[in-house]
Write an enzyme that holds these catalytic residues in place. Structure first.
Site, PDB file in Angstrom:
ATOM      1  N   ASP A  71       0.860  -1.174   0.000  1.00 43.65           N
ATOM      2  CA  ASP A  71       0.000   0.000   0.000  1.00 43.65           C
ATOM      3  C   ASP A  71       0.909   1.240   0.000  1.00 43.65           C
ATOM      4  O   ASP A  71       2.126   1.135   0.068  1.00 43.65           O
ATOM      5  CB  ASP A  71      -0.973  -0.010   1.189  1.00 43.65           C
TER       6      ASP A  71
HETATM    7  C1  BGC Z   1      -5.050   3.214   0.237  1.00 42.32           C
HETATM    8  C2  BGC Z   1      -5.217   2.207  -0.875  1.00 42.32           C
HETATM    9  C3  BGC Z   1      -5.014   2.858  -2.218  1.00 42.32           C
HETATM   10  C4  BGC Z   1      -3.668   3.538  -2.236  1.00 42.32           C
HETATM   11  C5  BGC Z   1      -3.325   4.171  -3.562  1.00 42.32           C
HETATM   12  C6  BGC Z   1      -3.817   4.061   0.080  1.00 42.32           C
HETATM   13  O1  BGC Z   1      -3.827   5.137   0.944  1.00 42.32           O
HETATM   14  O2  BGC Z   1      -5.026   2.536   1.473  1.00 42.32           O
HETATM   15  O3  BGC Z   1      -6.486   1.621  -0.780  1.00 42.32           O
HETATM   16  O4  BGC Z   1      -5.143   1.908  -3.224  1.00 42.32           O
HETATM   17  O5  BGC Z   1      -3.643   4.529  -1.247  1.00 42.32           O
HETATM   18  O6  BGC Z   1      -4.066   5.285  -3.822  1.00 42.32           O
END
Ligand code: BGC
Length: 759
Positions: free
Chosen positions: A284
């Site tokens: 993530d």
């Molecule tokens: C979130 C994810 C997301 C990623 C990219 C993160 O803050 O937890 O769900 O896919 O950002 O935008």
């Protein structure tokens, strides 16, 4: 330059001649490419950046992205859109690097791309898997038209704590339903052929157990028994993987003491060795670097740990890019570890058809044709109407007459900024239909007067916190008293009051946990004053989570829960309020009486001292002094303008053999005054198990449509496969014995019949 072009050409020829030939589990063409790559080029493939400029979804954005692509230090980008823009980036990768390896282009397309559908929790409330798959496939069509080939969705985290803001992004609390939704979304995004330029790779996230963050506080720790994991929390991830999801995103939380992003048991032992996943794993947003804050060492240490654990791609943090070479020199990782990760990224690009044509997803004529078409908006309208849950009916007010005198009140009644819902970074709030406009569209002869009545909240500090992506809460220049007075005045001249109230979109979602999940006080006051007018009141409730609405349930009002309905919000609300569509949604997460009951979910265990059947408090029983154990509104609950009666709940036999099947059935009759749809649900209770069983588990559901007065018999075919669970050795087994079941329109029912499962 010549050489690079030549190598790409040769690759192209190889691919064309050999089609998609695979040798064993490895793709031959990828192996040939890998054999030509330097260490730095391999490490470059593991790096995922976001150049900013679009919507940044984390605290930092990447720097010098163009130079890094040209230097072969980037495997993929996200947060960029539009074929023209992406073509420039893709050309850097293809023309300016030695081997010309194209980029993956990712995005968060969570509930629609530009055609924004209801928030996922709302979509799940439709219990309509065909519809959910359709929304995902439209999302893929639109996103790929804009140059994107990899989606950071579906989010399948089971959530049993409505304080957690990201409950909005998933399918609720139940593993059976959650698995069905996960499958539908993966199929919708990926279709049957990933080289088709209207499909994209799906990412199942957040692996794992993100929804179990302690105390509902985002990013918080998770410590859970393996039994609970395997039986309750892991099934939707597995379902998505079994459906072919091409990638997995790790979660921010730790899992039993080790952050998911560096958790070898999770990323290799479970995901690859046990489940046979053969796609790639992405972190993530900076979750690799965040392992430093988790207390796992410095950037070099956590990067090595994550690679060794099975992480293939590092989102934004550049830990892999900046430390892996050193770790290799110091023998903390092996070249094979790096090659393995690079292989998985290249295989994904291969599966997408990017080696054959790096510009496959970059057709400049598509956006105009494929994005926000009338047809897509129609599906958004339909999906929204089907996501609504009628929580309470008071009198015979609903559906409203199309020529009624309506006072439309509330801070969300004429508000474009809060219709799309959380995690809609690719949508444009200004394209959404507010409720006022929707009512006018559907009932041009209605006499509608509007007043705001209240601010979403009067608290400027809270407003500031939820306005990070734009103005969601706008505190009016008029005083709260003046707003209220105006609303009451407006209401007095109407036959019926429709009050659109609830949460702003960014009161749920990422880093938007709440400890008080009631309707904000400014609006509660408004609701009380509206009720005092003596006019019939319909509350249209918007939220990204189950709310505590004990006070409102006690008022003489009707309540329609509409979540955040998406781009067609107003039209869909009007379709339902005026009866063009009879609401059929059912809750997919339990609504508590108060926050003290959390975590609360229908598949509770009995305990050794269960609460008395009466729900009355009894000393030395598992209950509370102040409220019963039962929730305010149970999982599976939802009303209709009509009534459904269940009868003849039956099983085709009293016995089920371990290699046989049994049919469980019920007759459902529409006894009310409207045609309607009903979600028929099957729950089973395994009476004796080697581990303490939940009191009931959803094992089947079917959505049927019944004309006024019509009856239908609904069947569920059950075999031992449906009765299996993970035992203490984590073996997936069934155990013979007695199973009770009921078939009903909600989870709060009593068992009707039972059957015996023989050895
Ligand atoms: C979130 C994810 C997301 C990623 C990219 C993160 O803050 O937890 O769900 O896919 O950002 O935008």
């Amino acid at each position: 330059m010549k050489n690079r072009k030549l190598s790409l050409l040769i690759l192209g020829v190889i691919f064309t001649i050999s089609g998609f030939a695979q040798t064993g589990s490895k793709i031959q063409e990828v192996e040939e490419l890998l054999s030509k790559m330097t260490l730095e080029e391999k490490i470059g493939q593991l790096n995922l950046l976001t150049p900013g400029g679009g919507v940044a979804t984390g605290a930092v954005v990447s720097k010098n992205v163009e130079d890094k692509i040209k230097a072969g230090k980037v495997g993929g980008l996200f947060g960029v859109s539009g074929p023209e823009k992406i073509r420039i980036a893709q050309e850097y990768a293809v023309n300016d690097t030695r081997l010309g390896i194209p980029l993956l282009i990712g995005s968060d397309v969570i509930h629609g791309y530009k055609t924004t559908f209801p928030i996922p929790l709302g979509l799940s409330s439709s219990w309509d898997m065909e519809l959910i798959q359709k929304t995902a496939s439209i999302a893929a069509t639109e996103a790929t038209a804009d140059g994107i080939n990899w989606n950071f969705s579906p989010m399948v985290d089971i959530a049993r704590d409505p304080r957690w803001g990201r409950i909005a992004e998933g399918a609720g609390e139940d593993p059976f339903l959650g698995s069905a939704v996960a499958r539908a979304m993966v199929k919708g995004y990926q279709g049957d052929d990933l080289t088709n330029p209207t499909t994209m790779i799906a990412t199942v996230k957040h692996f794992a157990l993100y929804g179990a963050a302690e105390a509902g506080r985002d990013y918080n720790t998770v410590d859970m028994s393996k039994l609970k994991m395997f039986n309750q929390y892991l099934p939707p991830y597995k379902a998505a993987i079994d459906a072919g999801a091409g990638s997995v995103m790790t979660s921010f939380n730790d899992v039993n003491g080790i952050p998911a992003t560096g958790n070898k048991w999770l990323l290799t032992g479970l995901l690859r060795d046990r489940w046979g996943f053969n796609g790639f794993v992405v972190s993530d947003y900076t979750s690799l670097n965040e392992m430093i804050a988790h207390g796992m060492g410095d950037l070099q240490a956590v990067s090595a740990l994550a690679l060794k654990a099975g992480l293939d791609m590092d989102m934004v943090g550049e830990g892999f890019l900046t430390t892996l070479k050193k770790s290799l020199e110091e023998e903390k990782v092996t070249e094979e570890d790096i090659t393995t990760a690079a292989r998985r990224i290249l295989e994904a690009k291969y599966k997408l058809g990017l080696f054959e044509d790096p510009y496959l997803y970059l057709d400049e004529t598509r956006p105009e044709r494929d994005i926000l078409s009338e047809e897509h908006r129609e599906v958004a309208r339909k999906a929204a109407a089907r996501s609504f849950v009628l929580l309470k009916k008071e009198g015979n007010i609903l559906p409203l007459k199309k020529n009624a005198k309506i006072a439309l009140i509330g801070p969300l009644a004429n508000n474009k900024n809060n219709m799309l819902g959380t995690w809609a970074p690719t949508g444009d709030p200004q394209l959404s239909v507010p409720v006022l406009q929707g009512l006018k569209n559907v009932a041009p002869n209605a006499k509608i007067t509007y007043a705001k009545g209240a601010n979403i909240t009067d608290d400027p500090k809270l407003a500031e916190k939820v306005n990070v992506f734009g103005p969601r809460v706008e505190i009016d220049k008029k005083s709260s008293e003046a707003l209220l007075k105006e609303a009451v005045q407006t209401a007095k001249n109407a036959e019926v009051i429709v009050a659109v109230v609830g949460e702003a979109t960014e009161m749920s979602g990422e880093a938007a946990s709440r400890t008080d999940i009631t309707i904000p006080e400014s609006q509660k006051k408004l609701i009380r004053e509206l009720v005092k007018t003596g006019k019939p009141v319909v509350l249209v409730l918007m939220s990204g989570r189950p709310l505590v609405i004990s006070e409102e349930m006690d008022l003489p009002v009707s309540i329609l829960q509409v979540w955040h309905p998406g781009v067609e919000a107003g039209n869909a609300v009007a379709d339902v309020l005026f009866g063009d569509y009879n609401p059929s949604g059912k809750l997919t997460a339990t609504w508590p009486r108060n926050v003290g009951q959390i975590p609360i979910y229908y598949a509770q265990k009995n305990t050794g001292r269960p609460e008395p059947a009466s729900g009355e408090f009894e000393k030395f029983k598992s209950n509370y002094l102040d409220v019963p154990n039962s929730p305010l509104l149970p999982f599976g609950y939802g009303l209709s303008y009509t009534e459904f009666e269940y009868s003849d709940v039956n099983s085709s036999s009293d016995n089920l053999s371990s290699d046989g099947e049994i049919t469980l059935s019920a007759t459902i009759t529409n006894t009310g005054n409207f045609d309607g749809e009903e979600v028929v649900q099957l729950y089973i209770h395994d009476k004796v198990r080697s581990i303490t069983p939940p009191l009931k588990e959803l094992k089947g559901f079917k959505k049927i449509s019944l004309k006024k007065g019509e009856s239908k018999t609904v069947d569920f075919t059950i075999s031992v496969e449906d009765l299996k669970f993970y035992n203490t050795n984590l073996e997936y087994v069934f155990e013979p014995g007695e199973f009770e079941f009921f078939i009903a329109g909600s989870s709060d029912n009593t068992f009707a019949k039972s059957f015996i499962l023989n050895q």
